[in-house]
Every structure is written in structure tokens, then in C-alpha cells.
Write an enzyme that holds these catalytic residues in place. Structure first.
Site, PDB file in Angstrom:
ATOM      1  N   ALA A 185      45.757  43.155  41.340  1.00 25.18           N
ATOM      2  CA  ALA A 185      46.190  41.911  41.955  1.00 25.18           C
ATOM      3  C   ALA A 185      45.388  41.742  43.237  1.00 25.18           C
ATOM      4  O   ALA A 185      44.906  42.724  43.812  1.00 25.18           O
ATOM      5  CB  ALA A 185      47.683  41.976  42.249  1.00 25.18           C
ATOM      6  N   GLY A 239      47.135  45.774  38.954  1.00 24.02           N
ATOM      7  CA  GLY A 239      47.378  44.650  38.051  1.00 24.02           C
ATOM      8  C   GLY A 239      46.349  44.566  36.929  1.00 24.02           C
ATOM      9  O   GLY A 239      46.640  44.024  35.856  1.00 24.02           O
ATOM     10  N   GLU A 290      47.628  46.830  34.379  1.00 22.40           N
ATOM     11  CA  GLU A 290      48.839  46.201  33.835  1.00 22.40           C
ATOM     12  C   GLU A 290      48.479  45.054  32.896  1.00 22.40           C
ATOM     13  O   GLU A 290      49.107  44.873  31.848  1.00 22.40           O
ATOM     14  CB  GLU A 290      49.715  45.706  34.992  1.00 22.40           C
ATOM     15  CG  GLU A 290      50.241  46.871  35.822  1.00 22.40           C
ATOM     16  CD  GLU A 290      50.945  46.426  37.088  1.00 22.40           C
ATOM     17  OE1 GLU A 290      50.273  45.878  37.987  1.00 22.40           O
ATOM     18  OE2 GLU A 290      52.163  46.608  37.189  1.00 22.40           O
ATOM     19  N   GLU A 335      48.796  51.446  43.432  1.00 23.55           N
ATOM     20  CA  GLU A 335      49.550  50.610  44.384  1.00 23.55           C
ATOM     21  C   GLU A 335      50.199  51.432  45.489  1.00 23.55           C
ATOM     22  O   GLU A 335      50.382  50.959  46.598  1.00 23.55           O
ATOM     23  CB  GLU A 335      50.638  49.810  43.644  1.00 23.55           C
ATOM     24  CG  GLU A 335      50.099  48.683  42.777  1.00 23.55           C
ATOM     25  CD  GLU A 335      49.820  49.092  41.339  1.00 23.55           C
ATOM     26  OE1 GLU A 335      49.648  50.313  41.078  1.00 23.55           O
ATOM     27  OE2 GLU A 335      49.766  48.214  40.482  1.00 23.55           O
TER      28      GLU A 335
HETATM   29  N1  CAA Z   1      41.951  42.516  45.663  1.00 24.44           N
HETATM   30  C1  CAA Z   1      41.090  41.801  46.374  1.00 24.44           C
HETATM   31  N2  CAA Z   1      39.781  42.111  46.510  1.00 24.44           N
HETATM   32  C2  CAA Z   1      39.352  43.210  45.884  1.00 24.44           C
HETATM   33  C3  CAA Z   1      40.197  44.019  45.103  1.00 24.44           C
HETATM   34  C4  CAA Z   1      41.557  43.620  45.005  1.00 24.44           C
HETATM   35  N3  CAA Z   1      42.439  44.300  44.242  1.00 24.44           N
HETATM   36  N4  CAA Z   1      39.474  45.062  44.612  1.00 24.44           N
HETATM   37  C5  CAA Z   1      38.214  44.902  45.051  1.00 24.44           C
HETATM   38  N5  CAA Z   1      38.136  43.782  45.822  1.00 24.44           N
HETATM   39  C6  CAA Z   1      36.947  43.255  46.506  1.00 24.44           C
HETATM   40  C7  CAA Z   1      36.605  44.077  47.733  1.00 24.44           C
HETATM   41  O1  CAA Z   1      37.400  43.703  48.831  1.00 24.44           O
HETATM   42  C8  CAA Z   1      35.142  43.735  47.897  1.00 24.44           C
HETATM   43  O2  CAA Z   1      35.049  42.464  48.485  1.00 24.44           O
HETATM   44  P1  CAA Z   1      34.066  42.233  49.773  1.00 24.44           P
HETATM   45  O3  CAA Z   1      32.694  42.428  49.197  1.00 24.44           O
HETATM   46  O4  CAA Z   1      34.359  40.819  50.162  1.00 24.44           O
HETATM   47  O5  CAA Z   1      34.426  43.260  50.766  1.00 24.44           O
HETATM   48  C9  CAA Z   1      34.652  43.604  46.462  1.00 24.44           C
HETATM   49  O6  CAA Z   1      35.822  43.361  45.665  1.00 24.44           O
HETATM   50  C10 CAA Z   1      33.972  44.847  45.942  1.00 24.44           C
HETATM   51  O7  CAA Z   1      34.866  45.942  46.116  1.00 24.44           O
HETATM   52  P2  CAA Z   1      34.457  47.306  46.869  1.00 24.44           P
HETATM   53  O8  CAA Z   1      33.419  47.045  47.891  1.00 24.44           O
HETATM   54  O9  CAA Z   1      35.720  47.956  47.333  1.00 24.44           O
HETATM   55  O10 CAA Z   1      33.816  48.120  45.655  1.00 24.44           O
HETATM   56  P3  CAA Z   1      33.713  49.715  45.506  1.00 24.44           P
HETATM   57  O11 CAA Z   1      32.795  49.946  44.354  1.00 24.44           O
HETATM   58  O12 CAA Z   1      33.402  50.357  46.794  1.00 24.44           O
HETATM   59  O13 CAA Z   1      35.196  50.173  45.085  1.00 24.44           O
HETATM   60  C11 CAA Z   1      37.262  50.036  43.881  1.00 24.44           C
HETATM   61  C12 CAA Z   1      35.742  49.779  43.857  1.00 24.44           C
HETATM   62  C13 CAA Z   1      37.542  51.537  43.885  1.00 24.44           C
HETATM   63  C14 CAA Z   1      37.843  49.395  42.598  1.00 24.44           C
HETATM   64  C15 CAA Z   1      37.874  49.396  45.141  1.00 24.44           C
HETATM   65  O14 CAA Z   1      37.450  48.042  45.211  1.00 24.44           O
HETATM   66  C16 CAA Z   1      39.374  49.397  45.178  1.00 24.44           C
HETATM   67  O15 CAA Z   1      39.988  50.417  45.430  1.00 24.44           O
HETATM   68  N6  CAA Z   1      40.006  48.207  44.948  1.00 24.44           N
HETATM   69  C17 CAA Z   1      41.449  48.053  45.031  1.00 24.44           C
HETATM   70  C18 CAA Z   1      42.143  48.712  43.862  1.00 24.44           C
HETATM   71  C19 CAA Z   1      43.652  48.548  44.044  1.00 24.44           C
HETATM   72  O16 CAA Z   1      44.249  49.054  44.946  1.00 24.44           O
HETATM   73  N7  CAA Z   1      44.277  47.812  43.105  1.00 24.44           N
HETATM   74  C20 CAA Z   1      45.702  47.553  43.140  1.00 24.44           C
HETATM   75  C21 CAA Z   1      45.943  46.228  43.788  1.00 24.44           C
HETATM   76  S1  CAA Z   1      47.674  45.938  44.092  1.00 24.44           S
HETATM   77  C22 CAA Z   1      48.279  45.457  42.610  1.00 24.44           C
HETATM   78  O17 CAA Z   1      47.573  45.342  41.638  1.00 24.44           O
HETATM   79  C23 CAA Z   1      49.779  45.164  42.625  1.00 24.44           C
HETATM   80  C24 CAA Z   1      50.407  45.092  41.294  1.00 24.44           C
HETATM   81  O18 CAA Z   1      51.245  45.880  40.920  1.00 24.44           O
HETATM   82  C25 CAA Z   1      50.108  44.041  40.379  1.00 24.44           C
END
Ligand code: CAA
Length: 259
Positions: A66, A110, A113, A133
Site C-alpha cells: 500500500a 499490500g 495481499e 507492515e
Molecule cells: N509506498 C510508497 N512508495 C513506495 C513504496 C510504498 N509501499 N515502496 C517503494 N516506494 C517508492 C520509494 O519511496 C521510492 O520512491 P522515491 O524514488 O520517490 O524515493 C521508489 O518507490 C523506489 O523504492 P526504493 O528506493 O525504496 O527501492 P529499493 O530497491 O531501495 O527498495 C523495497 C525496495 C525493499 C521494496 C523498498 O522500497 C521498501 O521497503 N518498500 C516498502 C515495502 C513496505 O513496507 N510495504 C508495506 C507497505 S504498508 C502496507 O502494505 C499496508 C497493508 O497492510 C496493506
């Protein structure tokens, strides 16, 4: 229909839906959900479309979760008042025709999911699944704690939710989360081919088979078996049942009419 956040293509009777925010690793915001709800409703309503494939654009991610940037400043009362995430259950899980998630790269939070909302997952050898999360101070909100636990069992689901660790494709296949692993370069072609196989099946029977397997996933055994028997009996009233069984007896291919 054109969308801002997804791409939709028709490949004969197969609808291909591609999450298309590669700059944000296909993070799922409210606009993506609105597009998906519309695209899945159109797919379900189109009698010429029989199976769908959902995948992510770019090589890196199916969906990285998400959209955290959309949630970071949102007050708790708004999450509650908007019944945030409820549209996924209604508008995506509610799809009656079969669809496959073709998971390339990260399927996190998400994203994992959403993949688990599909009827089954085909994973590239680079796929990584996780429910991280907890590292954001929250927990899954789109069904992950429930579907992951049913798919892989309590021990692995609990470990993944509590530590946020990712599961690679091989472990995901071994654990029952994914149906099959495909080399990344072949994933989309394989998913489209698998969907075409399903699309060539009698459509009512495909919908009923989907409903039956979901019953096993979502209900108790006694209720599931009772409902399976009723649905089976319902299918025997279709023209496709007469055609399928007659074609077998006459040793010829069946011609489905979808009634
Ligand atoms: N939401 C918004 N933006 C996101 C995102 C997310 N879930 N995941 C990645 N992005 C964005 C980053 O902010 C980045 O944007 P910018 O270039 O503007 O900074 C871009 O995508 C590329 O990401 P990274 O630079 O972080 O890429 P990476 O290769 O270094 O890392 C990753 C990849 C490990 C997937 C890392 O992006 C990450 O940990 N993302 C978040 C994963 C996460 O926590 N997901 C759960 C979200 S909460 C949820 O889903 C709630 C639910 O229950 C439904």
C-alpha cells in the site's frame, strides 16, 4: 477505457492488467484501487473475456505495498470512516471469473495481499513475498494475516509478520503460497498461456470451480462439502454439461456455449 495507473490489454479471451506505477514500485494507492475495481468489473461483465492476468510493470516489483506516502499523515479516524482498504474485498476479491497473479519481483505488504487475492499465483524466480507492515508500526490490512496463514500455515506466517522477513520464490512454492515458479523472462508468456487454457474451458464451470475452491479456503469442511455438492448439481443443468459429456462419449472435442 484508459487508466492512469494500470494498463489493460485484451489477448483474445484473456484480459491482461498491469499495475503501472514503476517509479513507486507499483505501490497501491486509492487511485490504483479505483482503476482496478473498474477494470475487474469490466472484465467480469464482458462475455468475451474468460480469464485475467494481473502483473506489475518494470522488472523490480509486482507491488511494494500500500502507498506509504498516502497513509503517513492520514488521521486514524479517516482510515475508519473511509473503511480504508474495504474496496479491495468488494471490487477485486469479488471478481467471479478466474484470474492469476503473475508476480515479478517484490510482492510486499499490500502487494503480497493483492497477489493472494488472485485465484493462484505464478511467481518469477526473482519474486519476493513479505508482510513487512510491522516495521511501519502497523500490521497487514488487506487480508494478509488471514490469507498468508491459510496458505503457508501459522509458523511461517507468524514469523514473516513478526519479523518482516521476505520469502523467496522457492520457499513460497514449497510452502504452498505459489502454484509454480517460472524464469523471470518467461513469466508473462507463461501466465498468458495458462490463462488461455482456463479461458478455453466452459465458462460457467470455470466460475463454479473457482467458487468451490474458495469455499474450501474460506469456510468449514462440512459447509464447503455441502455447497460443493449443490454447485455441482447446479452445473448439471447447463448446456455445457450436456455438450462436455456427450463430446466425451462421442470421442470429439467439446464446443462450449457458456450456458
Ligand atoms: N509506498 C510508497 N512508495 C513506495 C513504496 C510504498 N509501499 N515502496 C517503494 N516506494 C517508492 C520509494 O519511496 C521510492 O520512491 P522515491 O524514488 O520517490 O524515493 C521508489 O518507490 C523506489 O523504492 P526504493 O528506493 O525504496 O527501492 P529499493 O530497491 O531501495 O527498495 C523495497 C525496495 C525493499 C521494496 C523498498 O522500497 C521498501 O521497503 N518498500 C516498502 C515495502 C513496505 O513496507 N510495504 C508495506 C507497505 S504498508 C502496507 O502494505 C499496508 C497493508 O497492510 C496493506
Amino acid at each position: 477505457m484508459t487508466y492512469q495507473n494500470i494498463l489493460v490489454e485484451r489477448h483474445d479471451a484473456v484480459t491482461l492488467i498491469t499495475l503501472n506505477r514503476p517509479q513507486a514500485l507499483n505501490a497501491l494507492n486509492t487511485a490504483v484501487l479505483a482503476d482496478l475495481i473498474d477494470a475487474f468489473a469490466a472484465f467480469d461483465a464482458d462475455p468475451d473475456q474468460r480469464c485475467a492476468v494481473l502483473t506489475g510493470s518494470g522488472e523490480k516489483a509486482f507491488a511494494a505495498g500500500a502507498d506509504i506516502k498516502e497513509m503517513v499523515d492520514k488521521p486514524a479516524a479517516d482510515f475508519f470512516l473511509q473503511d480504508f482498504f474495504s474496496g479491495w474485498q468488494r471490487g477485486v476479491v469479488g471478481t467471479r471469473k478466474p484470474w492469476i497473479a503473475a508476480v515479478n519481483g517484490f510482492a510486499l505488504g499490500g502487494g503480497c495481499e493483492l497477489a493472494m487475492m488472485a485465484d493462484f499465483i505464478l511467481a518469477s524466480d526473482t519474486a519476493k513475498f513479505g508482510q513487512p507492515e510491522i516495521k511501519l508500526g502497523v500490521a497487514p490490512g488487506m487480508g494478509g494475516s488471514q490469507r498468508l496463514t491459510r496458505a503457508v500455515g501459522k509458523a511461517k506466517a507468524m514469523e514473516m509478520c513478526l519479523t518482516g522477513r521476505m520469502m523467496g520464490a522457492e520457499e513460497a512454492e514449497r510452502s504452498g503460497l505459489v502454484a509454480r515458479i517460472v524464469p523471470a523472462a518467461d513469466l508473462l508468456a507463461d501466465a498468458l498461456k495458462t490463462a488461455a487454457t482456463i479461458a478455453a474451458m466452459p465458462p460457467l464451470a470455470a466460475m463454479v470451480n473457482k467458487e468451490m475452491v474458495n469455499l474450501a479456503f474460506e469456510s468449514g469442511l462440512a459447509q464447503g462439502i455441502q455447497s460443493e455438492r449443490r454447485l455441482f448439481q447446479l452445473l448439471t443443468a447447463t448446456e455445457d454439461k450436456r455438450e462436455g459429456m456427450t463430446a466425451f462419449v462421442e470421442k470429439r472435442p467439446a464446443v462450449w456455449v457458456g450456458r
